[in-house]
Write an enzyme that holds these catalytic residues in place. Structure first.
Site, PDB file in Angstrom:
ATOM      1  N   ASP A  64       0.802  -1.034  -0.132  1.00 43.84           N
ATOM      2  CA  ASP A  64       0.030  -0.030   0.093  1.00 43.84           C
ATOM      3  C   ASP A  64       0.719   1.365   0.009  1.00 43.84           C
ATOM      4  OD1 ASP A  64      -2.424   1.348   0.705  1.00 43.84           O
ATOM      5  OD2 ASP A  64      -1.371   1.937   2.238  1.00 43.84           O
ATOM      6  N   TYR A  69       2.424   9.853   0.493  1.00 46.18           N
ATOM      7  CA  TYR A  69       3.589   9.100   1.353  1.00 46.18           C
ATOM      8  C   TYR A  69       4.897   9.580   0.986  1.00 46.18           C
ATOM      9  CZ  TYR A  69      -0.095   5.985   2.920  1.00 46.18           C
ATOM     10  OH  TYR A  69      -1.269   5.408   3.559  1.00 46.18           O
ATOM     11  N   HIS A 133      -8.045   9.181  -1.980  1.00 44.96           N
ATOM     12  CA  HIS A 133      -7.385   9.438  -0.609  1.00 44.96           C
ATOM     13  C   HIS A 133      -8.113  10.655  -0.061  1.00 44.96           C
ATOM     14  CE1 HIS A 133      -3.287   9.094   1.283  1.00 44.96           C
ATOM     15  NE2 HIS A 133      -4.250   8.893   2.136  1.00 44.96           N
ATOM     16  N   SER A 166     -10.365   5.675   0.301  1.00 45.48           N
ATOM     17  CA  SER A 166      -9.813   5.515   1.625  1.00 45.48           C
ATOM     18  C   SER A 166     -10.341   6.507   2.294  1.00 45.48           C
ATOM     19  CB  SER A 166      -8.344   5.517   1.734  1.00 45.48           C
ATOM     20  OG  SER A 166      -7.759   5.499   3.014  1.00 45.48           O
TER      21      SER A 166
END
Length: 269
Positions: A64, A69, A133, A166
């Protein structure tokens, strides 16, 4: 050595089969603005490669990542060279992280740019699962921005194989599953408010990934109860759950988590 190789399960109706534990990679790319109780050092390439090799040997096939990130995607591309078919790759769109700050863009143009950029960074021709996201306004994001329609187009083009959200709300999770393939949901000993999303997934053959699986709530356990085992027992007792994502960069923790999940699933079996 206990592994998960015999414990793969379907990710809803996507045709993908995933290990019950997935490796989250925020710690490979970002050490600012992350909600971890203890500081950590981003692993160098040798440490990251060793972690990925260990994960694969332990039977983890789900990885993931996300543009938010930090440099996670850019690092994973070279690190996973020659192994593409051994991994189910999850990435995201909507959140960008720059100069220590998050900002969000769910527009069709940005969504397409984001996915094309992820394909380049990850050095692949397809992303197995692409999640929105969310900034927390799940319903508005899904209904008003065009992001889901763009992901549907990218799926038709074969650039992504499945899509979802998500998110942070029950309503958003339910809508995401009605119109898409998968939801990533917070579900742990301390937070079970999104359980209706898991229930819907179980009855409609949709995929569920669990985030924050080992988060708060441990303090309320009785003395002598292993919080990690109790967390995984809760999660995998629910038939809607496909996999839980854990973000450890510590080899001993990763091996222990795998052993615990295997024991829990064999006990439930």
């Amino acid at each position: 050595m206990t592994t998960l190789h015999e414990l793969y399960r379907p990710l809803g109706s996507t045709g993908l089969r995933v290990s019950p534990l997935g490796l989250g990679t925020v710690k490979l790319g970002r050490d600012q603005g992350v909600k971890y109780p203890n500081g950590f050092t981003i692993p160098d390439d040798a440490q990251a490669r060793a972690l990925l090799n260990q994960a694969r040997e332990l039977g983890i096939n789900l990885i993931d990542t996300a543009p938010a990130y930090g440099v996670s995607e850019q690092r994973l591309g070279p690190l996973l060279r020659g192994q593409r078919d051994q991994w189910v790759i999850v990435s995201k769109t909507g959140e960008e992280f720059e100069q220590g700050q998050s900002h969000f863009d769910f527009s069709p143009a940005h969504t397409r740019l984001s996915v094309e950029r992820s394909l380049k960074r990850l050095e692949t021709d397809r992303i197995d699962l692409l999640l929105v996201h969310s900034d927390g306004n799940d319903l508005a994001v899904l209904q008003d921005t065009g992001v889901y329609q763009t992901l549907a187009e990218l799926k038709r083009e074969g650039k992504i194989l499945a899509y979802g959200i998500s998110g942070k709300t029950v309503e958003g999770g339910l809508l995401a599953l009605q119109q898409g393939d998968c939801a990533m949901v917070t579900y742990n000993l301390g937070e079970q408010g999104e359980k209706p999303v898991l229930d819907y997934a179980a009855s409609h053959a949709k995929g569920i990934l669990i985030k924050k699986a080992l988060a708060s709530g441990h303090a309320c356990l009785a003395e002598g109860v292993d919080p990690v085992r109790a967390s995984f027992e809760l999660i995998f007792a629910h038939p809607g759950v496909s996999s839980a994502i854990v973000g450890t960069i510590t080899p001993t923790h990763l091996a222990a988590n795998v052993a615990t999940v295997a024991a829990v699933l064999q006990g439930l079996g």
